[in-house]
Design an enzyme around this catalytic site. Structure first.
Site, PDB file in Angstrom:
ATOM      1  N   ARG A 118      99.869 -23.652  64.689  1.00  0.00           N
ATOM      2  CA  ARG A 118     100.422 -24.854  64.060  1.00  0.00           C
ATOM      3  C   ARG A 118      99.360 -25.950  64.109  1.00  0.00           C
ATOM      4  NH1 ARG A 118     106.039 -23.732  64.034  1.00  0.00           N
ATOM      5  NH2 ARG A 118     106.797 -22.642  65.892  1.00  0.00           N
ATOM      6  N   ARG A 168     111.197 -25.190  81.470  1.00  0.00           N
ATOM      7  CA  ARG A 168     111.756 -26.309  80.716  1.00  0.00           C
ATOM      8  C   ARG A 168     113.030 -25.931  79.960  1.00  0.00           C
ATOM      9  NH1 ARG A 168     108.786 -26.722  76.133  1.00  0.00           N
ATOM     10  NH2 ARG A 168     110.538 -26.157  74.828  1.00  0.00           N
ATOM     11  N   HIS A 174      99.886 -15.800  68.587  1.00  0.00           N
ATOM     12  CA  HIS A 174     100.291 -17.055  69.209  1.00  0.00           C
ATOM     13  C   HIS A 174      99.229 -17.563  70.179  1.00  0.00           C
ATOM     14  CE1 HIS A 174     103.061 -19.496  71.914  1.00  0.00           C
ATOM     15  NE2 HIS A 174     103.363 -19.959  70.718  1.00  0.00           N
TER      16      HIS A 174
END
Length: 700
Positions: free
Chosen positions: A385, A574, A445
């Site tokens: 990204r 998280r 990734h």
């Protein structure tokens, strides 16, 4: 209990949290930040927006996937918590309705506080005649030309409405033909090309009206001769997961572009209507025509789609600095001396980067300088990204135009960034870069860059490895870490990694890095086994792991075995966590905390005591099954003593957080970490910024 019975016992469903329900628990923690009165007022609105945006994606992907399973007749329980797709959907609906109710209660509680600060989101009916006249002019000039009323009747079927769009269903009565008692229905889509909120002139405060309320008030201007009997505000969420047929795709770019068009029109999975602004008959009609179950009908006590608060926050926050977080400026890298060239420094020592506490700019400069350097021969990089106006893309294009050998792996299947990445892939190709799209059935990734330079007849390899994306914008709000090294063996590993991705070769043997989908899971399992052995021999086993999510059952079971062997396990997770800590005889030596604060915790750090040797690793991967088997990921060790000690210090800080940390109990529920007695407040994110500023002060 025999060894076999013990192993079988670790499969018990009560030892695991369901993935989807665990995600909802995470989104509830996001909502807690909006409720927290110590959070600045406009930041509370932003957390409401984040909650909404998160929930949209959850419905578009996770709920949509479960509904597909039910439609296909698949009714097997998932392999951890043992819930069938139907049971998961039932639990999701039950929890989500409560969360959405709480979200809008929070929104309504914040509004009066905004009024006290001179900010008012109000209704058209509350405006003065002069303000309504001003609004009418705006409607006629700016809004009316964009609107397209769509009649619904025998000749004009219910329109295909865009995913996540807000619409008005207007029931009309004929005002000219008094004998015509029939009701007519039309749909008016609220245009996304016009700002969602409209400011009206006010001497007392900043007053705002939502776009859909303006359209509703003047909607009869669209239907001359008719009166609007009822107006229903509604919003549809659709299945937006993509099915990419890679095996038969001759051109992956075209296949993805084709699927992107379908995403806008997937099956509806949620219907939202606004309390007090809907017609029961219309809602029943919408449920029928969209084939939506009543469990997926959400009645909101306030505006639909609170993600508009992102833009509201940005616009108002510029003028009301006292209502947003104190602005911190990312500091220069601790490992680079003032005025020192990054490449020279990297030849001397490993360099650690910690964003957003330290600036992301050195990563951009690393690529920009390499693009200009006449001695640089090649740049290779993976991109998952990037930002909209990416300086990283600019540097890669410039490098190619300057004659460098530039190879870029652009991951076209990065969810909800597919369109951007297709565009970047085409631009990079036009600039002369060699662009590859990853591997069949796998998402790449990993975050890695290799710069090859020839200096004085010597080949030098500079490697950047990271936990986060090469995105200069998200680097301001995501916490991530990176390492720049010129270690020769790391350079060879990087070269072999890129050659493996771009060509035909067997998976290489690496000196230092561990790669998914081949070795990463097994390497983790082995490291946990080693810690169990050290615990048995020396009684000092300790594992600390920080990540976004933990779902992989093999790794969870191995962590349970570590706990049963009395290894101390501290997990900082998280988001989703399918492991349950504190279960007697299973996980009573495991602690799980989640830190949700002003920055999104995104770094992945793994620590193993290793009988005092203290091994520390960074990774692009979470401990999720998808990261282990469906993605190309990298785990890499940190060898530099000073960097390793710094990472251990950071992990210790996270574990001591008693402001933004929540702890999971044996039932899978989260609660804020209790602050013992007169212990000082420890906010890990705030402390990390204080450390970054302290280093700058020390240098000055």
């Amino acid at each position: 209990m025999s060894a076999d019975e013990g192993i079988q016992g670790l499969n018990h469903p009560t030892y695991y949290n369901n993935r989807e329900l665990s995600w909802l628990a995470f989104n509830e923690r996001v909502l807690e930040e909006a409720k927290d009165t110590t959070t600045p007022l406009l930041e509370q609105l932003k957390f409401l927006a984040i909650f909404s945006s998160n929930l949209d994606e959850f419905f578009m992907v996770r709920v949509a996937g479960l509904k597909d399973q039910v439609k296909a007749g698949y009714n097997k329980p998932e392999n951890k918590a043992g819930l069938t797709p139907k049971l998961q959907l039932k639990e999701i609906a039950l929890i989500n309705h409560g969360l959405v109710k709480s979200q809008y209660e929070t929104y309504q509680a914040i509004k009066p506080k905004l009024v006290n600060e001179g900010i008012e989101i109000t209704e058209v009916d509350a405006l003065t005649d002069d303000q309504i006249q001003e609004l009418e002019h705006y409607f006629e000039v700016e809004i009316f030309p964009v609107l397209t009323p769509m009649a619904v009747d025998a000749y004009r079927p219910f329109p295909k409405l865009l995913n996540k769009s807000i619409n008005l269903a207007v029931v009309l009565e004929d005002q000219i033909d008094v004998n015509d008692q029939s009701e007519k229905t039309a749909i008016v889509q609220v245009p996304s090309v016009i700002p969602r909120f409209v400011e009206v002139t006010s001497s007392s405060s900043a007053q705002f009206i939502l776009l859909e309320d303006v359209i509703s008030h003047f909607v009869e201007k669209l239907f001359k001769g008719y009166r609007a009997k009822t107006i229903t505000e509604f919003r549809i969420t659709r299945n937006a997961d993509m099915t990419i047929h890679e095996e038969g795709a001759r051109d992956l770019l075209r296949e993805i572009e084709k699927e992107l068009k379908k995403r806008k029109w997937g099956a509806a999975v949620r219907l939202e209507v606004r309390k007090g602004k809907f017609d029961d008959n219309i809602v029943r009609f919408l449920l029928s025509v969209l084939e939506i179950h009543e469990n997926d009908l959400y009645i909101t006590d306030g505006p639909l789609d609170l993600s508009y608060l992102f833009d509201f926050y940005k616009e108002i926050g510029d003028e009301k600095e006292e209502l947003v977080y104190q602005q911190f400026i990312p500091q220069p890298l601790r490992d680079i001396k003032s005025g020192e060239d990054l490449f020279d420094a990297a030849l001397d020592r490993d360099i650690f980067l910690h964003h957003p506490y330290e600036s992301f700019e050195p990563v951009v400069e690393f690529l920009a300088d390499a693009a200009k350097d006449p001695d640089v021969l090649a740049i290779k990089q993976t991109l998952y990204r990037v930002s909209g106006d990416s300086p990283v893309i600019k540097a890669l294009k410039e490098a190619a135009e300057n004659g460098k050998q530039v190879t870029v792996l652009v991951e076209l299947k990065a969810r909800f960034d597919e369109e951007n990445n297709v565009q970047w892939a085409r631009e990079l190709e036009k600039a002369g870069c060699h662009v590859i799209y990853g591997m069949t059935y796998l998402k790449t990734h990993s975050k890695i860059t290799l710069v090859v330079r020839k200096k004085e007849n010597t080949i030098e390899r500079f490697v950047h490895l990271g936990t986060g994306n090469y995105n200069d914008q998200t680097a301001k709000i995501y916490t991530d870490m990176g390492l720049i090294t010129t270690n020769i063996e790391f350079g060879i590993d990087a070269t072999n990694f890129f050659n493996y991705l771009s060509g035909y070769t067997e998976k290489p043997d690496y000196y230092h890095i561990s790669m998914a989908p081949f070795d990463l899971r097994n390497d983790f399992l082995q490291k946990i086994d080693e810690e169990i052995l050290f615990q048995k021999e020396h009684g000092n086993g300790h594992i600390v792991a920080k990540m976004n999510s933990l779902t992989d059952k093999q790794i969870i079971k191995k962590l349970y075995k570590a706990s049963q062997a009395n290894v101390k396990v501290d997990l900082i997770v998280r988001g989703i966590c399918c492991l349950r800590p504190g279960i007697e005889g299973v996980s009573d030596n495991i602690r799980v905390i989640s830190i949700v604060g002003r920055f999104l915790e995104h770094s992945r750090i793994f620590y193993f005591h290793h009988n005092g040797e203290e091994k520390v690793y960074l990774s692009s991967a979470d401990l999720m099954t998808r990261n282990m088997v469906k993605r190309v990921e990298l785990l890499f060790p940190v060898y530099d003593r000073h960097i390793k000690l710094r990472l251990i210090e950071i992990l210790r800080l996270f574990l001591n957080d008693n402001v933004k940390a929540r702890e999971q109990n044996a039932e899978g529920k989260y609660h804020y970490v209790k602050r013992e007695g007169d212990a000082s407040f420890v906010d890990s994110q705030l402390t990390l910024f204080e450390w970054a500023y302290q280093v700058l002060d020390d240098e000055e």
